[in-house]
Every structure is written in structure tokens, then in C-alpha cells.
Design a protein around this motif. Structure first.
Motif, PDB file in Angstrom:
ATOM      1  N   UNK A 233       0.839  -1.208   0.000  1.00 13.60           N
ATOM      2  CA  UNK A 233       0.000   0.000   0.000  1.00 13.60           C
ATOM      3  C   UNK A 233       0.872   1.255   0.000  1.00 13.60           C
ATOM      4  N   UNK A 234       1.967   1.226   0.770  1.00 14.97           N
ATOM      5  CA  UNK A 234       2.907   2.355   0.749  1.00 14.97           C
ATOM      6  C   UNK A 234       3.445   2.595  -0.662  1.00 14.97           C
ATOM      7  N   UNK A 235       3.862   1.514  -1.333  1.00 14.47           N
ATOM      8  CA  UNK A 235       4.395   1.657  -2.687  1.00 14.47           C
ATOM      9  C   UNK A 235       3.320   2.147  -3.645  1.00 14.47           C
ATOM     10  N   UNK A 236       2.083   1.705  -3.447  1.00 10.66           N
ATOM     11  CA  UNK A 236       0.993   2.167  -4.317  1.00 10.66           C
ATOM     12  C   UNK A 236       0.855   3.687  -4.250  1.00 10.66           C
ATOM     13  N   UNK A 237       0.989   4.246  -3.038  1.00 11.92           N
ATOM     14  CA  UNK A 237       0.954   5.696  -2.908  1.00 11.92           C
ATOM     15  C   UNK A 237       2.106   6.353  -3.641  1.00 11.92           C
ATOM     16  N   UNK A 238       3.308   5.756  -3.543  1.00  7.66           N
ATOM     17  CA  UNK A 238       4.458   6.296  -4.251  1.00  7.66           C
ATOM     18  C   UNK A 238       4.302   6.209  -5.757  1.00  7.66           C
ATOM     19  N   UNK A 239       3.765   5.092  -6.247  1.00  8.28           N
ATOM     20  CA  UNK A 239       3.544   4.939  -7.691  1.00  8.28           C
ATOM     21  C   UNK A 239       2.551   5.983  -8.192  1.00  8.28           C
ATOM     22  N   UNK A 240       1.494   6.213  -7.416  1.00  7.41           N
ATOM     23  CA  UNK A 240       0.515   7.223  -7.830  1.00  7.41           C
ATOM     24  C   UNK A 240       1.170   8.593  -7.964  1.00  7.41           C
ATOM     25  N   UNK A 241       1.995   8.975  -6.974  1.00  5.80           N
ATOM     26  CA  UNK A 241       2.606  10.309  -7.003  1.00  5.80           C
ATOM     27  C   UNK A 241       3.651  10.441  -8.104  1.00  5.80           C
ATOM     28  N   UNK A 242       4.562   9.446  -8.195  1.00  7.07           N
ATOM     29  CA  UNK A 242       5.739   9.589  -9.049  1.00  7.07           C
ATOM     30  C   UNK A 242       5.524   9.098 -10.483  1.00  7.07           C
ATOM     31  N   UNK A 243       4.540   8.217 -10.687  1.00  7.68           N
ATOM     32  CA  UNK A 243       4.343   7.663 -12.029  1.00  7.68           C
ATOM     33  C   UNK A 243       2.976   7.991 -12.621  1.00  7.68           C
ATOM     34  N   UNK A 244       2.138   8.682 -11.860  1.00  5.78           N
ATOM     35  CA  UNK A 244       0.836   9.118 -12.385  1.00  5.78           C
ATOM     36  C   UNK A 244       0.682  10.630 -12.247  1.00  5.78           C
ATOM     37  N   UNK A 245       0.733  11.117 -11.015  1.00  4.42           N
ATOM     38  CA  UNK A 245       0.452  12.528 -10.767  1.00  4.42           C
ATOM     39  C   UNK A 245       1.529  13.449 -11.341  1.00  4.42           C
ATOM     40  N   UNK A 246       2.789  13.162 -11.073  1.00  7.55           N
ATOM     41  CA  UNK A 246       3.865  14.042 -11.547  1.00  7.55           C
ATOM     42  C   UNK A 246       3.960  14.092 -13.069  1.00  7.55           C
ATOM     43  N   UNK A 247       3.859  12.957 -13.785  1.00  2.00           N
ATOM     44  CA  UNK A 247       3.808  13.051 -15.254  1.00  2.00           C
ATOM     45  C   UNK A 247       2.593  13.836 -15.748  1.00  2.00           C
ATOM     46  N   UNK A 248       1.452  13.713 -15.031  1.00  2.39           N
ATOM     47  CA  UNK A 248       0.264  14.475 -15.437  1.00  2.39           C
ATOM     48  C   UNK A 248       0.490  15.974 -15.245  1.00  2.39           C
ATOM     49  N   UNK A 249       1.117  16.342 -14.141  1.00  2.00           N
ATOM     50  CA  UNK A 249       1.425  17.758 -13.910  1.00  2.00           C
ATOM     51  C   UNK A 249       2.336  18.281 -15.011  1.00  2.00           C
ATOM     52  N   UNK A 250       3.357  17.507 -15.367  1.00  2.00           N
ATOM     53  CA  UNK A 250       4.275  17.937 -16.424  1.00  2.00           C
ATOM     54  C   UNK A 250       3.568  17.995 -17.772  1.00  2.00           C
ATOM     55  N   UNK A 251       2.705  17.023 -18.046  1.00  2.56           N
ATOM     56  CA  UNK A 251       2.007  16.975 -19.340  1.00  2.56           C
ATOM     57  C   UNK A 251       1.124  18.203 -19.540  1.00  2.56           C
ATOM     58  N   UNK A 252       0.369  18.555 -18.511  1.00  2.22           N
ATOM     59  CA  UNK A 252      -0.562  19.678 -18.651  1.00  2.22           C
ATOM     60  C   UNK A 252       0.101  21.032 -18.387  1.00  2.22           C
ATOM     61  N   UNK A 253       1.235  21.035 -17.691  1.00  2.00           N
ATOM     62  CA  UNK A 253       1.838  22.316 -17.330  1.00  2.00           C
ATOM     63  C   UNK A 253       3.082  22.690 -18.096  1.00  2.00           C
ATOM     64  N   UNK A 254       3.609  21.766 -18.915  1.00  2.00           N
ATOM     65  CA  UNK A 254       4.876  22.046 -19.602  1.00  2.00           C
ATOM     66  C   UNK A 254       4.769  23.202 -20.583  1.00  2.00           C
ATOM     67  N   UNK A 255       3.563  23.445 -21.104  1.00  2.00           N
ATOM     68  CA  UNK A 255       3.396  24.530 -22.077  1.00  2.00           C
ATOM     69  C   UNK A 255       3.245  25.901 -21.454  1.00  2.00           C
TER      70      UNK A 255
END
Length: 746
Positions: A233-255
């Protein structure tokens, strides 16, 4: 191993292992000295591991195991002496747990950490936890012996009894200590640094994402002890932040060509670590706060029931006394007088030596002292009873602390006490209550152990008081040492008008002086060269929830009129994120100042609600989402080893050993202790030679000339970690020597 059978009914006659009429050596100098050494060691290790991983593990059983072996080497030791050792030593771990959950929040609130303050608040909280619990011992430990099992205390009694009959488990702990220390000596970035401490893969094809693992022995051990479920469960939280949320932030905010609050630079210029620090941590703080509140609400029926039962029993007791050795507590005059003296000490410290920059009135300090008594006794009572039902590991201390902070902050808000100084005062109240509650839970377990083996309560209670007092020194110096040893200075140029500072930015003063309180400081420039600057030429600017300058501390040069250096504190960095302390500062700021990046905080809140609806442990998920994936992935590796061990046991027709005295848990305890001790040694080396100077033990600089490039070194780091995992698996599957085998060999 000997086991203890609990009576079926609370009123059944119980006979301890050592009868009340038997007199054995118990409160001896060697037991107190060894226990104090363990208290210092495990107190420091708990601070180190807790600030980095956000988790703590019980130390009573490893201490008991080590004590049996060490005292046996110095001549015949009694079971009561070994009990004094584990009682004294375990006090350091329980005090440290309460400290790291709260007091580092002073940094996040913009104030300084001081050894003297940490020492006094730790002492007050720890001793109050013991004094308040003593008055509850007869009701909870004796009268409800058949009802409240105190699982850790019972397991520790099993270990002590087995050791007294000739069994020894220390070899497994020593193997973990030895192999863990050897591994950490090569792996730690402050020691030899033979390979990267955190092998990292920033995925360029998936911008914003990163996979990394801080391959330490202590994370491997923690993961094994908490098991694959919680580690997953701890790793699931890390995967969500580092492999889902952060790429989404970069995808929508890079422009975007301008920063998005709370960021101060465009997202396109941010590395994965910058995205985590700027956007994920506020979301994670909201998630941890919500999960902690949900945990508190879930346990509220148990808390209310525990409080009601304890109060009813306290009111119904009519001075029952016994002349038996096993019923001899410290006198009431000591517990009540000591508690009153501690509260007076706390009031005097708040009044005459307040947090620098946080002076509060005489009346406010009296109110704070009263709140400590009210909330302290309330949650010491609750904690002492809950640990008897569900164990110390499930004791919702953080939830009780959140309740204290929320109630106190709400009262302060109603009184109009919303200045930053009152935030520090709220944290002081919550910190003392948290330490008292944490220590009371472990004190209950220790007194249960003593009751089962036939110890003398007053000597155990005296040992607890000594253990708390001595361990607070280790806790204070470890906390401040980590904050300085892990700090970092980075060049950063930003124009600032000192006469019109941005909202949320203030000038920090020390003893009425604006100048930075250090003679000099250094940082590495882009070329890797060390740049040393005179500290007195700079002012310290403190930013909290500013829309123009990211939260943190900065060094401002009045001659150039601009910020020139960012001062990154060790606590709060990726190396020591201190998630619970960040949570406490979020609660205080959210109520008193109402200045938070609420969009990100609420994102974390509703993420936790979704996780709860899915039936997943939201607190573990929230902590995993907050801390670095480098921590959660390494912890998961230990959980995976535990799964492999349990699976192998099932295939062999064995019952998986889930006890805290299983072979794997003992070896894992050694790994945790080794990683913490060697990690602190590395920080000591850094402080001795200068935190901003090259590590004299570092051999990594010569490895590229030998053909080891970055990729090869990352592969070496992974292979070394897998070898450590194999050693854990091997020793977890190797059975412990039974008492019968020892007796037969003799």
C-alpha cells in the motif's frame, strides 16, 4: 520457546514466572547502564529511521534478546535484570517516536530547532506519560489481566522466559547487525559511497516520472517487519505520485511559460524532484491529514469506551493495597508531585525561554500548561488501554495528536490568537501530548511484561524514568544533527525589495540580530567547485505559503539587494521528509492562518476518500504518496522478502512465523539498527569534516576511471541490494535454536 497462557477470566488467580516471595537481583547498576546505552542507541536509530521512512518499529524485543546474551557473557543474570534492561532501553524508542511526529514541525512553521527545547519537551512529555500511567497500572494491568492482552508486552515476556530457561536468539540479531553495518559502510553516501545510495531512472520518454530506490538496510528491515500488505500500500501511494500525478502535472503544465502556484519557476524547468517538492508534498500533506482524521474517527468508539471504562475504574477504587513485592508501585506523592513539577517547569520554559521569535503572554502559557494536563491525561488513559487491545503498532497516537492540535487551534482561533507565535505554542502542546501518549502505550507494554514475569513495579517505573531522562539527550542531538548534517545550500538569484517583502515572507532574527548566525557557509557551484561565503553578510528570509517565493529559508545579500542562496534544511528534504511533522504543521496553518495551497491539499483529501471507498488502508497510502518513491520502493523490497518467506513456509507445510520473535523479524531488527547506527555515523563524519566539504571517505570519485559509469554503478547498487535481500531470506528461513536443543547440548 516458552509461551504464557492467559487466564480465561479476569478474576482468575494469576501466578507470575517469578513468585512474589522470591527475591532476585533486579535494579542493578549493570542493568541500568546497559539499558541506558540501548536507550541512547535505539532512540537515535528511531529518530533517523522515522524521519526518513515515516515509520517506527518496536525496540523492546531486540533489546531483550541482546540483553540476555550480553549479560550472560558477564556472568549469570536474572530474568528481572534483563527486564530492567529492556524497560530502560525501550523508553528511548517510545520517546523518539513521539518527538519525530511533532517537534520537527517547528521548522515547517518557520522556527528553529534547539537541543534544549527538544530535551525539555521530550523530558516533560516522556515523564508525564510514565507518571500518569503509574496511576492506571493496577486497573489496566492487574484487574484486566485476562481482558487486555498487551501483545508486544506478552511477546517480550515470552522472550525473557525462554532466555531464562537457556534459549538465545541474539545470534540472529547480531548477524543482522553485522551484515547490515558492512553493507551500509559501503552504501551510505556519507561513508565509502562505493555505489549510488539511491539508484535513479528519470524516464525521459515519460517526462516528470522517475523510478528510484534508496537501497538502505533499514528500509529492507522495516519492509520485512510491516509485511507485504502494508509495504504494498505504501508503494501504491508512491507509484501514484511519481508515475501518475507528476507526469500528469508535467504533461498539462509544460506549455505554461509562467509559474503555477505554489511553484516559483515554470513546470517545464522542473526536474521530478522539483515537481515532488512543489506540488506532490502539499497534496500528500492533505492526504495524510485526512487519513489521520479518518483513522481517529474509526477508533473513536474504542477511545470513548476505553476512557469511560478507565474513569469508572479509577472512581471505584477504594485504596486497595498489597504488601506483595509484585504490587509495590512508586508512591502517589512521587507521581503527583513529579507531574506538578513538570508542568511548572514547562510553564517556566515557555515564559522565560520561548521559541526564538515566538514570545507569548503569561496567560497564554498558563493556558498551554492546563491543556497539556487535560489532553495529556485523556490520551495517556486512552493510549494505555488501546495498546492492551490492539498493540502499540496500531495505537492511533498521530490521530490523538491531530485531535489535540485541532481542538487547541480552534480555541486559539476563537480567542484571536492567530499570530505565528501561537502556532508554535499549539505545536508545543501537541508535541508534549504526543510524546506522553506514545510513551504511555509502551510503558503499559513494559509493565505488562513485568507483571507476567513477576517484576517489582516500582523498580520498573524507576527504570522508565531513568530511561526517558537519558534518551532525551540522544533524541535532541540526533534531531538537530540530522537537520544540519543533511542540509544543503544552493545558489539561487532572485530580486527582492526588503522594504516591501512579498506576503508570507519575513526576516528571521537571532537574538535581535538580522545577520545569519554562522561565520561562513559553502555550496557547490555548477562546475562542482566549493564556494565559501561569509555568513554575517547575509540575512535569512523565511517564506511560508508565499505565492512569489517557495516555502523555505533563503540567504539575502543586502549589498546586492537580492536572494543569492537557498538554504534547504535537512529535515523536510527528500532525505528526511518527516511526513507526520509536515502533517502537524499543515493542521496548525490550516486553522490559524488559513494560508495553504488549498487546491492541492483538497486533492489529497479527496484522493484519500476514494482510497477509503476502495477498502484500502488510507493512512499507509497517504504516507506513501507523500514520501519519496525511493523510500517506498526500498521498503516494498523488504515486504516482498517477507512474502517469499511466508510462501516458502506454507509450501513446506509450516505455519508462517508472524511473531515478533521469528527468525526473520530478529534479523530485520538487526538490519534496522545497523542502518540507523551507521547512517548516524555517516552524518557524524559529515559534521566533523564540514557538511559543505567533500567526504574524506568517499571512494566514488575514483570509480569512473576504473570503467564504472553511472549506469554500471546503478546496476552494482541494485545487485548489492538483492544480495542483502537474499541474506534476509536465508536467515528468515533458518530456524532458531529451541530451548530444548540448548538444554540437550549442555
Amino acid at each position: 520457546m516458552a509461551t504464557i497462557t492467559e487466564p480465561k477470566a479476569p478474576d482468575a488467580k494469576f501466578e507470575p514466572y517469578v513468585s512474589p516471595g522470591t527475591k532476585l537481583k533486579e535494579f542493578t547498576p549493570r542493568a541500568l547502564i546497559l539499558g541506558s546505552i540501548f536507550g541512547i542507541l535505539f532512540g537515535g536509530v528511531t529518530v533517523y529511521v522515522g524521519l526518513r521512512a515515516g515509520l517506527t518499529v518496536s525496540a523492546s524485543i531486540p533489546i531483550a534478546v541482546l540483553s540476555i546474551s550480553i549479560l550472560r557473557a558477564f556472568g549469570r543474570a536474572t530474568i528481572l535484570e534483563n527486564n530492567i534492561v529492556q524497560t530502560t532501553g525501550n523508553a528511548g524508542q517510545s520517546v523518539a517516536s513521539g518527538v519525530i511526529f511533532t517537534l520537527p514541525a517547528l521548522i515547517f512553521l518557520g522556527f528553529q530547532l534547539e537541543v534544549a527545547r527538544i530535551f525539555l519537551l521530550s523530558l516533560v512529555g516522556g515523564l508525564i506519560g510514565v507518571f500518569f500511567m503509574i496511576s492506571l497500572r493496577r486497573q489496566l494491568i492487574v484487574k484486566e489481566h485476562g481482558t487486555l492482552t498487551y501483545p508486544e508486552g506478552t511477546a517480550c515476556a515470552d522472550v525473557l522466559i525462554a532466555g531464562d530457561r537457556g534459549g538465545s536468539f541474539a545470534g540472529r540479531v547480531f548477524w543482522g547487525l553485522g551484515l547490515g553495518a558492512l553493507y551500509t559502510f559501503f552504501q551510505n553516501e556519507n561513508l565509502l559511497a562505493a555505489w549510488p545510495s539511491t539508484p535513479t531512472w528519470d524516464i525521459k520518454q515519460y517526462a516528470g516520472a522517475s523510478i528510484r530506490a534508496n537501497t538502505t538496510s533499514e528500509y529492507m528491515g522495516v519492509g520485512y517487519i510491516i509485511g507485504p500488505r502494508v509495504a504494498g500500500v505504501l508503494l501504491a501511494g508512491g507509484v501514484f505520485s511519481w508515475l501518475v500525478l507528476m507526469p500528469a502535472i508535467h504533461f498539462f503544465g509544460a506549455g505554461m511559460t509562467t509559474p503555477i502556484y505554489p511553484g516559483t519557476v515554470p513546470i517545464s524547468q522542473m526536474l521530478p524532484t522539483d515537481l515532488w517538492r512543489t506540488y506532490v508534498r502539499p497534496m500528500g500533506a492533505g492526504a495524510v491529514a485526512c487519513a489521520g482524521l479518518i483513522t481517529l474517527l474509526k477508533t473513536m468508539p474504542t477511545i470513548v469506551s476505553a476512557l469511560r471504562t478507565s474513569m469508572k475504574q479509577l472512581g471505584g477504587e477504594k485504596g486497595e493495597r498489597s504488601n506483595l513485592r509484585t504490587e509495590d508501585d512508586l508512591p502517589l506523592s512521587v507521581t503527583v508531585g513529579g507531574s506538578v513539577l513538570l508542568i511548572i517547569m514547562m510553564w517556566g520554559f515557555l515564559t522565560f525561554k520561548p521559541v526564538p521569535g515566538a514570545q507569548t503572554s503569561l496567560f497564554a502559557n498558563i493556558v498551554a500548561s492546563i491543556f497539556v494536563v487535560i489532553f495529556g491525561f485523556l490520551f495517556v488513559t486512552v493510549s494505555s488501554r488501546i495498546t492492551g487491545l490492539i498493540g502499540s503498532s496500531a495505537n492511533p497516537v498521530s490521530g490523538m495528536t491531530i485531535a489535540t492540535l485541532m481542538a487547541t487551534s480552534a480555541i486559539f482561533l476563537a480567542l484571536g490568537w492567530t499570530a505565528p507565535a501561537f502556532g508554535a505554542l499549539v505545536l508545543t502542546i501537541g508535541g508534549v501530548v504526543c510524546i506522553a501518549s506514545s510513551n504511555a502505550g509502551d510503558t503499559s507494554q513494559d509493565l505488562k511484561t513485568g507483571y507476567l514475569i513477576g517484576a517489582t513495579p516500582k523498580w520498573q517505573q524507576a527504570a522508565l524514568l531513568i530511561g526517558v531522562t537519558i534518551s532525551t539527550f540522544a533524541v535532541g542531538y540526533t534531531l538537530t544533527g540530522m537537520n544540519k548534517g543533511l542540509e544543503e545550500f544552493r545558489p539561487l538569484v532572485k530580486q527582492v525589495d526588503l522594504g516591501h517583502l512579498p506576503p508570507g515572507v519575513t526576516i528571521e532574527e537571532t537574538n535581535g540580530q538580522r545577520a545569519f548566525a554562522r561565520d561562513r557557509f559553502s555550496y557547490r557551484d555548477a562546475q562542482g567547485q566549493t564556494v565559501t561565503l561569509p555568513g554575517r553578510d547575509y540575512y535569512v528570509l523565511n517564506s511560508i505559503n508565499s505565492s512569489e517565493i517557495a516555502s523555505g529559508k533563503y540567504l539575502y545579500n543586502p549589498k546586492s539587494g537580492q536572494i543569492e542562496v537557498q538554504w534547504i534544511q535537512g529535515i523536510g528534504s527528500e532525505k528526511a521528509p518527516a511526513p507526520q511533522a509536515q502533517l502537524m504543521s499543515t493542521v496548525i496553518n490550516g486553522i490559524l492562518t488559513r494560508k495553504l495551497p488549498w487546491g492541492l491539499v483538497m486533492l489529497g483529501v479527496f484522493l484519500v476518500i476514494v482510497v477509503e471507498l476502495l477498502g484500502i488502508r488510507s493512512l499507509a497510502f497517504a504516507v506513501g504518496a507523500y514520501i519519496s518513491i525511493g523510500t517506498t520502493l526500498a521498503i516494498f523490497a523488504g515486504g516482498a522478502v517477507r512474502w517469499l518467506v511466508d510462501s516458502a513456509a506454507k509450501r513446506a507445510g509450516e505455519t508462517p512465523a508472524e511473531s515478533e520473535v521469528s527468525p526473520g523479524s530478529l534479523f530485520a531488527s538487526g538490519l534496522i539498527a545497523a542502518g540507523g547506527i551507521m547512517g548516524l555515523a555517516g552524518i557524524g563524519v559529515k559534521l566533523i569534516f564540514g557538511a559543505d566539504k567533500p567526504n574524506p571517505l568517499d571512494i566514488s570519485s575514483g570509480l569512473p576511471a576504473m570503467g564504472f559509469g553511472p549506469i554500471a554503478l546503478n546496476v552494482v547498487a541494485v545487485i548489492a541490494f538483492l544480495v542483502l535481500a537474499w541474506s534476509l531470506y536465508y536467515y528468515a528461513r533458518k530456524p532458531l535454536e529451541s530451548v530444548e536443543h540448548v538444554a540437550a547440548r549442555k
